[in-house]
Scaffold this motif. Structure first.
Motif, PDB file in Angstrom:
ATOM      1  N   GLU A   1      35.393  44.003  38.837  1.00 40.32           N
ATOM      2  CA  GLU A   1      36.223  43.595  37.697  1.00 40.32           C
ATOM      3  C   GLU A   1      37.582  44.283  37.730  1.00 40.32           C
ATOM      4  OE1 GLU A   1      35.979  41.217  35.643  1.00 40.32           O
ATOM      5  OE2 GLU A   1      33.865  40.662  35.754  1.00 40.32           O
TER       6      GLU A   1
ATOM      7  N   ILE B   1      32.686  38.088  42.614  1.00 40.18           N
ATOM      8  CA  ILE B   1      33.630  37.338  41.786  1.00 40.18           C
ATOM      9  C   ILE B   1      34.455  36.443  42.704  1.00 40.18           C
ATOM     10  CG2 ILE B   1      35.607  37.486  40.213  1.00 40.18           C
ATOM     11  CD1 ILE B   1      34.494  40.234  39.331  1.00 40.18           C
TER      12      ILE B   1
ATOM     13  N   ALA C   1      39.548  42.598  40.405  1.00 35.82           N
ATOM     14  CA  ALA C   1      39.906  41.237  39.973  1.00 35.82           C
ATOM     15  C   ALA C   1      41.105  41.282  39.032  1.00 35.82           C
ATOM     16  CB  ALA C   1      38.714  40.562  39.298  1.00 35.82           C
TER      17      ALA C   1
ATOM     18  N   GLN D   1      35.185  32.388  38.989  1.00 34.20           N
ATOM     19  CA  GLN D   1      33.807  32.517  38.528  1.00 34.20           C
ATOM     20  C   GLN D   1      33.237  33.886  38.894  1.00 34.20           C
ATOM     21  OE1 GLN D   1      31.461  29.152  39.563  1.00 34.20           O
ATOM     22  NE2 GLN D   1      29.688  29.835  38.417  1.00 34.20           N
ATOM     23  N   ARG D   2      32.359  34.379  38.028  1.00 32.56           N
ATOM     24  CA  ARG D   2      31.626  35.625  38.286  1.00 32.56           C
ATOM     25  C   ARG D   2      30.165  35.274  38.521  1.00 32.56           C
ATOM     26  NH1 ARG D   2      31.391  41.449  35.289  1.00 32.56           N
ATOM     27  NH2 ARG D   2      29.148  41.776  35.486  1.00 32.56           N
TER      28      ARG D   2
ATOM     29  N   ARG E   1      41.311  33.739  38.458  1.00 33.15           N
ATOM     30  CA  ARG E   1      39.874  34.021  38.416  1.00 33.15           C
ATOM     31  C   ARG E   1      39.130  32.697  38.267  1.00 33.15           C
ATOM     32  NH1 ARG E   1      36.907  38.735  36.154  1.00 33.15           N
ATOM     33  NH2 ARG E   1      34.794  37.998  35.773  1.00 33.15           N
TER      34      ARG E   1
ATOM     35  N   MET F   1      29.752  45.855  39.789  1.00 30.98           N
ATOM     36  CA  MET F   1      30.442  44.817  39.025  1.00 30.98           C
ATOM     37  C   MET F   1      31.673  45.392  38.317  1.00 30.98           C
ATOM     38  SD  MET F   1      28.820  42.275  40.113  1.00 30.98           S
ATOM     39  CE  MET F   1      29.695  40.983  39.224  1.00 30.98           C
TER      40      MET F   1
ATOM     41  N   CYS G   1      36.433  35.634  47.804  1.00 29.28           N
ATOM     42  CA  CYS G   1      35.460  36.382  47.007  1.00 29.28           C
ATOM     43  C   CYS G   1      35.790  37.867  47.009  1.00 29.28           C
ATOM     44  CB  CYS G   1      34.054  36.212  47.576  1.00 29.28           C
ATOM     45  SG  CYS G   1      33.409  34.540  47.449  1.00 29.28           S
TER      46      CYS G   1
END
Length: 145
Positions: A104, A132, A107, A119-120, A117, A100, A143
């Motif tokens: 991040e 994400i 992202a 949704q996570r 962005r 994750m 994604c």
């Protein structure tokens, strides 16, 4: 017999969307046809008027292994959620917090390039590793996986 795959995006601004995806994936703009030093030179020789020079663009994997992405101008805007989308493999082989954190970081980089962005999704083993969802500058969902 295996076939090559090209992924085509309908869009409003092919040059801008091609530049985004080239940066996102480490691709490059496709070279102009043989015998031309630039796309401008090639389009001049083909007689393409200035107002039609952003009708299409393409990016390619510099290693030659990934699919070509082709961007074509269409008059209508995006209407609904994508039925097919790209998964950008930003954390292969990673699990849990390390995965994750890598997602991040990627992202944040893509948002700085113009992505949004959306949704996570947290890891939910054994079937969901966490991902994400983002949208490119024209709203196409993808994604980070």
């Amino acid at each position: 017999m295996a076939r090559e795959v090209q992924i085509t995006f309908d869009c409003a601004d092919p040059a801008a969307l091609a530049a985004f995806w080239a940066d996102a994936l480490g691709y490059r703009l496709q070279d102009p046809p043989a015998g031309f030093e630039s796309w401008e030179q090639a389009l001049d020789a083909m007689g393409v008027p200035p107002e039609r020079r952003n009708d299409a663009s393409a990016v390619v994997d510099p290693e030659g292994s990934g699919p070509r992405l082709f961007f074509q101008r269409v008059p209508e805007g995006k209407q609904a959620k994508n039925r097919v989308h790209l998964d950008v493999r930003a954390a292969p082989g990673l699990d849990g917090d390390a995965r994750m954190a890598a997602l991040e970081t990627e992202a944040e980089r893509l948002v700085s390039l113009g992505a949004t962005r959306l949704q996570r999704y947290e890891p939910a083993p054994p079937l969901v590793a966490g991902f994400i969802v983002l949208a490119d500058p024209e709203g196409n969902e993808f994604c980070l996986d």
